[in-house]
Design a protein around this motif. Structure first.
Motif, PDB file in Angstrom:
ATOM      1  N   ALA A 137      22.747  60.584  10.361  1.00 40.62           N
ATOM      2  CA  ALA A 137      22.484  62.003  10.583  1.00 40.62           C
ATOM      3  C   ALA A 137      21.353  62.388   9.655  1.00 40.62           C
ATOM      4  O   ALA A 137      21.118  61.744   8.666  1.00 40.62           O
ATOM      5  CB  ALA A 137      23.734  62.830  10.277  1.00 40.62           C
ATOM      6  N   SER A 138      20.644  63.469   9.979  1.00 43.22           N
ATOM      7  CA  SER A 138      19.474  63.833   9.191  1.00 43.22           C
ATOM      8  C   SER A 138      19.856  64.350   7.820  1.00 43.22           C
ATOM      9  O   SER A 138      19.088  64.262   6.879  1.00 43.22           O
ATOM     10  CB  SER A 138      18.643  64.885   9.923  1.00 43.22           C
ATOM     11  N   ALA A 139      21.016  64.939   7.665  1.00 45.13           N
ATOM     12  CA  ALA A 139      21.439  65.468   6.375  1.00 45.13           C
ATOM     13  C   ALA A 139      22.955  65.536   6.347  1.00 45.13           C
ATOM     14  O   ALA A 139      23.629  65.504   7.377  1.00 45.13           O
ATOM     15  CB  ALA A 139      20.847  66.856   6.144  1.00 45.13           C
ATOM     16  N   GLN A 140      23.469  65.593   5.110  1.00 44.22           N
ATOM     17  CA  GLN A 140      24.916  65.681   4.967  1.00 44.22           C
ATOM     18  C   GLN A 140      25.380  67.105   5.253  1.00 44.22           C
ATOM     19  O   GLN A 140      24.809  68.074   4.786  1.00 44.22           O
ATOM     20  CB  GLN A 140      25.307  65.298   3.536  1.00 44.22           C
ATOM     21  N   THR A 141      26.439  67.244   6.059  1.00 38.96           N
ATOM     22  CA  THR A 141      26.972  68.568   6.359  1.00 38.96           C
ATOM     23  C   THR A 141      28.045  68.935   5.355  1.00 38.96           C
ATOM     24  O   THR A 141      28.664  68.077   4.737  1.00 38.96           O
ATOM     25  CB  THR A 141      27.573  68.582   7.773  1.00 38.96           C
ATOM     26  N   ALA A 142      28.243  70.202   5.178  1.00 37.90           N
ATOM     27  CA  ALA A 142      29.257  70.672   4.243  1.00 37.90           C
ATOM     28  C   ALA A 142      30.647  70.285   4.762  1.00 37.90           C
ATOM     29  O   ALA A 142      30.918  70.354   5.963  1.00 37.90           O
ATOM     30  CB  ALA A 142      29.147  72.169   4.065  1.00 37.90           C
ATOM     31  N   PHE A 143      31.517  69.896   3.837  1.00 40.69           N
ATOM     32  CA  PHE A 143      32.871  69.512   4.211  1.00 40.69           C
ATOM     33  C   PHE A 143      33.741  70.743   4.459  1.00 40.69           C
ATOM     34  O   PHE A 143      33.736  71.687   3.670  1.00 40.69           O
ATOM     35  CB  PHE A 143      33.524  68.707   3.082  1.00 40.69           C
ATOM     36  N   THR A 144      34.468  70.696   5.553  1.00 43.36           N
ATOM     37  CA  THR A 144      35.590  71.622   5.700  1.00 43.36           C
ATOM     38  C   THR A 144      36.800  70.921   5.072  1.00 43.36           C
ATOM     39  O   THR A 144      36.751  69.722   4.768  1.00 43.36           O
ATOM     40  CB  THR A 144      35.859  71.902   7.187  1.00 43.36           C
ATOM     41  N   ALA A 145      37.871  71.647   4.892  1.00 42.85           N
ATOM     42  CA  ALA A 145      39.072  71.044   4.316  1.00 42.85           C
ATOM     43  C   ALA A 145      39.561  69.896   5.201  1.00 42.85           C
ATOM     44  O   ALA A 145      39.986  68.844   4.717  1.00 42.85           O
ATOM     45  CB  ALA A 145      40.166  72.101   4.157  1.00 42.85           C
ATOM     46  N   GLU A 146      39.434  70.099   6.518  1.00 47.12           N
ATOM     47  CA  GLU A 146      39.881  69.066   7.459  1.00 47.12           C
ATOM     48  C   GLU A 146      38.985  67.829   7.382  1.00 47.12           C
ATOM     49  O   GLU A 146      39.462  66.691   7.386  1.00 47.12           O
ATOM     50  CB  GLU A 146      39.877  69.632   8.879  1.00 47.12           C
ATOM     51  N   ALA A 147      37.666  68.072   7.273  1.00 47.21           N
ATOM     52  CA  ALA A 147      36.722  66.953   7.183  1.00 47.21           C
ATOM     53  C   ALA A 147      36.917  66.187   5.881  1.00 47.21           C
ATOM     54  O   ALA A 147      36.848  64.956   5.853  1.00 47.21           O
ATOM     55  CB  ALA A 147      35.291  67.477   7.286  1.00 47.21           C
ATOM     56  N   GLU A 148      37.165  66.934   4.808  1.00 46.93           N
ATOM     57  CA  GLU A 148      37.416  66.301   3.500  1.00 46.93           C
ATOM     58  C   GLU A 148      38.627  65.382   3.587  1.00 46.93           C
ATOM     59  O   GLU A 148      38.605  64.239   3.120  1.00 46.93           O
ATOM     60  CB  GLU A 148      37.639  67.373   2.437  1.00 46.93           C
ATOM     61  N   ALA A 149      39.676  65.859   4.198  1.00 52.35           N
ATOM     62  CA  ALA A 149      40.899  65.063   4.321  1.00 52.35           C
ATOM     63  C   ALA A 149      40.663  63.816   5.160  1.00 52.35           C
ATOM     64  O   ALA A 149      41.158  62.728   4.844  1.00 52.35           O
ATOM     65  CB  ALA A 149      42.010  65.923   4.931  1.00 52.35           C
ATOM     66  N   ALA A 150      39.872  63.972   6.245  1.00 53.76           N
ATOM     67  CA  ALA A 150      39.561  62.818   7.095  1.00 53.76           C
ATOM     68  C   ALA A 150      38.732  61.792   6.316  1.00 53.76           C
ATOM     69  O   ALA A 150      38.948  60.577   6.441  1.00 53.76           O
ATOM     70  CB  ALA A 150      38.815  63.278   8.343  1.00 53.76           C
TER      71      ALA A 150
END
Length: 391
Positions: A21-34
C-alpha cells in the motif's frame, strides 16, 4: 493471508502477505486486534527462540515485541520502505548511503585490497570487477576488508565464499524445522590461497558467515577483532498497509557448527582496533623483504611528521641523482610509496625528506634497495629497511 512469497535479503527472508500500500493507515481498535492476532500467529509458527508464556494474553504490538529478542521488531510502512531501499540498493552501504558498496586499491608489494562495505545485491559482480583490475595491475596477494560491515544479502556472502579455494560449505542454518546445509556459489575466478580477511567488533551477520566459513575450512586467514556475534536470521512478514514484522526465524553457524550468535568469531591474527590493515600489510612487507634477504636496521618510534632521514655510508659513494633516484622508497603502511626528495650530504651521506608531512600516528617503512655504487664503481649487494612510527 497465509500465502507466502519469499525474497532473500542479506541475512534476511522477506515474506509478503499482500501487495504494497502507498502508506500506512491509522489503526482502528478492530484493526489493531487483527494485527496483534497476525503477529501472534507468526511468533507461534516461525519464531526461533523462547515463545512468551503469556503470549495469548498480550493485547498490544509493543507488548509482544518487548517479549521477543532484540532483533525482532514491528516496522511502520515508511520505516519498512526505507529499510528495503537501503538494504536492496546495489551501490550503497547501510551505514553510509554515499559510500560505494565495494572499493579497491593496490597496496605496495603487489597486494590487492578490496573493501566491502555491505553485501549488496550485485556485490559479487563488483568484487569480480575490482579483483580483475587488481590482477591486471600485478596483484598476487589479496586483503579483503569486512570491518564495519553489518551484513546484506546472504546470497552475496555465498557468492563471495565461492571465490575461495577449499570452501565446500557456506554455513549451517537452523530453524524450527531443522538444520540445512548451505553451499557456496562456486566461481571460476579464485582468490589467492592465503587471502587475508579483516574483521572487527562491528563485522556482523553476513560478514560473520564469511569469517566462520573460511576459518572452519582453513580457506582464509581472519585478521582483526572478535566479530559482533549477530548469528540469527530475520524474516520480514509484510502486511496489507505496507508495514512489516521483522522476526527472528533461525540461527546460522559455521560449517563445523562453530557458534556465532552472542559469541562472534575470534580472529586467527589478533589486532588492536583500527590497526588491522596496518598490521597485516606490515607483516606482508616484512615477509616479502625477508625473502629478498633485506635486513631490518633499527625500528624508529615516535619520529616527527616532517622528519628528514639520513643514510650514512661507511665509505665514499657516488650519490648523484641517476644512482639514487630509484634506490630509496618511503612506504606508507596500508598504502603505497610516498614522494620523497633525495639530496647528497657530502660523499658518505644521503638526506631523505618526504615531500609532504607524514601522517601523525602512521606507520612507514624506509627501504634502501641494493645497487648503490661507491666511488670505485663497486655496488651494495643487499637491501635494508627500517620500520617507522610517526608520533
Amino acid at each position: 493471508m497465509k500465502k507466502i512469497h519469499s525474497i532473500l535479503l542479506a541475512f534476511i527472508t522477506i515474506i509478503l502477505l499482500a501487495p504494497h500500500a502507498s502508506a500506512q493507515t491509522a489503526f482502528t481498535a478492530e484493526a489493531e486486534a487483527a494485527r496483534v492476532d497476525d503477529i501472534k500467529f507468526f511468533v507461534e509458527n516461525f519464531y526461533y527462540g523462547d515463545i512468551p508464556e503469556n503470549l495469548h494474553a498480550m493485547t498490544t504490538i509493543d507488548e509482544i515485541m518487548g517479549a521477543l529478542d532484540e532483533y525482532s521488531r514491528y516496522m511502520s510502512a515508511d520505516e519498512y520502505m526505507d529499510y528495503v531501499a537501503a538494504v536492496g540498493a546495489d551501490d550503497v552501504a547501510l551505514h553510509n548511503l554515499t559510500e560505494p558498496a565495494v572499493t579497491s586499491a593496490m597496496l605496495y608489494g603487489d597486494i590487492g585490497y578490496i573493501k566491502i562495505n555491505t553485501f549488496s545485491n550485485n556485490m559479487d559482480k563488483a568484487v569480480t570487477k575490482h579483483y580483475s583490475n587488481l590482477k591486471k595491475q600485478g596483484a598476487d596477494k589479496l586483503i579483503i576488508d569486512l570491518r564495519y560491515n553489518g551484513g546484506g544479502y546472504v546470497e552475496s556472502a555465498e557468492e563471495l565464499l565461492g571465490h575461495f579455494e577449499g570452501v565446500k560449505t557456506a554455513y549451517e542454518m537452523k530453524t524450527r524445522e531443522g538444520t540445512t546445509t548451505v553451499k557456496p556459489v562456486q566461481s571460476k575466478i579464485k582468490f589467492p590461497k592465503q587471502t587475508y580477511v579483516l574483521v572487527n567488533r562491528y563485522s556482523a551477520s553476513a560478514s560473520e558467515i564469511v569469517a566462520a566459513s573460511l576459518q572452519d575450512q582453513n580457506a582464509g586467514i581472519i585478521v582483526g577483532e572478535r566479530t559482533k556475534g549477530k548469528g540469527t536470521i530475520q524474516s520480514f512478514f509484510e502486511f496489507e498497509d505496507g508495514s512489516a514484522l521483522k522476526l527472528t526465524i533461525g540461527e546460522f553457524t559455521g560449517p563445523k557448527k562453530s557458534k556465532i550468535h552472542k559469541k562472534g568469531i575470534a580472529p586467527t591474527i589478533d589486532c588492536e582496533h583500527d590497526q588491522e590493515l596496518s598490521i597485516i600489510h606490515a607483516r606482508l612487507l616484512k615477509d616479502s623483504l625477508a625473502q629478498k634477504k633485506y635486513k631490518q636496521v633499527d625500528d624508529l618510534q615516535g619520529v616527527a611528521a616532517d622528519k628528514t632521514f639520513h643514510i650514512h655510508f661507511t665509505q665514499k659513494m657516488n650519490l648523484n641523482e641517476a644512482n639514487t633516484s630509484n634506490k630509496v622508497e618511503l612506504i606508507k603502511v596500508g598504502g603505497v610509496a610516498v614522494p620523497i626528495s633525495l639530496k647528497p650530504n657530502g660523499t658518505d651521506m644521503l638526506d631523505i625528506k618526504p615531500l609532504k608531512q607524514m601522517q601523525k600516528g602512521g606507520s612507514y617503512f624506509l627501504v634502501i634497495h641494493p645497487g648503490f655504487a661507491n666511488d670505485t664503481g663497486r655496488t651494495t649487494k643487499h637491501g635494508i629497511f627500517t620500520p617507522i612510527t610517526v608520533k
